[in-house]
Design an enzyme around this catalytic site. Structure first.
Site, PDB file in Angstrom:
ATOM      1  N   GLY A  87      42.806  41.916  42.245  1.00 45.19           N
ATOM      2  CA  GLY A  87      42.425  43.461  42.138  1.00 45.19           C
ATOM      3  C   GLY A  87      41.277  43.906  41.413  1.00 45.19           C
ATOM      4  O   GLY A  87      41.115  44.771  41.378  1.00 45.19           O
ATOM      5  N   CYS A  88      40.462  42.896  40.844  1.00 51.29           N
ATOM      6  CA  CYS A  88      39.310  43.439  40.360  1.00 51.29           C
ATOM      7  C   CYS A  88      38.295  42.921  41.456  1.00 51.29           C
ATOM      8  O   CYS A  88      38.305  42.070  42.077  1.00 51.29           O
ATOM      9  CB  CYS A  88      39.006  42.614  39.028  1.00 51.29           C
ATOM     10  N   GLN A  89      37.236  43.849  41.295  1.00 52.97           N
ATOM     11  CA  GLN A  89      36.332  43.900  42.411  1.00 52.97           C
ATOM     12  C   GLN A  89      35.268  42.440  41.899  1.00 52.97           C
ATOM     13  O   GLN A  89      34.689  41.719  42.856  1.00 52.97           O
ATOM     14  CB  GLN A  89      35.229  45.008  42.383  1.00 52.97           C
TER      15      GLN A  89
END
Length: 141
Positions: free
Chosen positions: A52-54
């Site tokens: 969910g982190c870029q």
């Protein structure tokens, strides 16, 4: 004496209130990123990447004397600062304290409004992952 999660949050809110604009706040976040307890290279694996982190963010939980300690790293400087903020607030507390923590400082310092939507989602993913680790460690204890 160990500060409570809320005492650490209140201290951060005061620290951020000191800065007048967001460029200064970002510089402070980047500075915090340089102070994060770095994850051991052996844990920089898929298993410890926060989904969910870029950017890539690795987070490793460890229990010592009944308290959960986190080490982390990221390939992006702002994100590294954000994970450092979360480590600063949650690391060194019991699993129960982490699971039950109300992380009001995120709203208080205006992070949600000033982060891009992808970074804000990443921050929420970090919080969720840290609480999940704490929950799992609590169950296994």
């Amino acid at each position: 004496m160990v500060m409570t999660i809320n005492e650490i949050q209140n201290e951060l809110i005061e620290d951020f209130a000191f800065f007048t604009d967001w460029m200064e706040k970002y510089e402070y976040i980047i500075q915090l990123g340089k102070e994060v307890p770095l994850i051991d290279e052996q844990y920089k694996t898929e298993e410890y990447i926060i989904k969910g982190c870029q950017s890539k963010v690795w987070l490793y939980p460890e229990v010592k004397d009944g308290r959960v300690y986190f080490t982390a790293d990221s390939d992006a400087i702002i994100t590294k600062g954000l994970v450092s903020l979360m480590v600063k607030v949650l690391s060194g507390h019991t699993a129960k304290e982490i699971v039950d923590a109300d992380l009001y400082f995120v709203d208080e310092i205006g992070l949600k409004e000033h982060l891009s939507p992808t970074r804000a989602n990443g921050l929420l993913s970090m919080i969720k992952q840290m609480k999940l680790y704490a929950l799992a460690l609590q169950v296994n204890a």
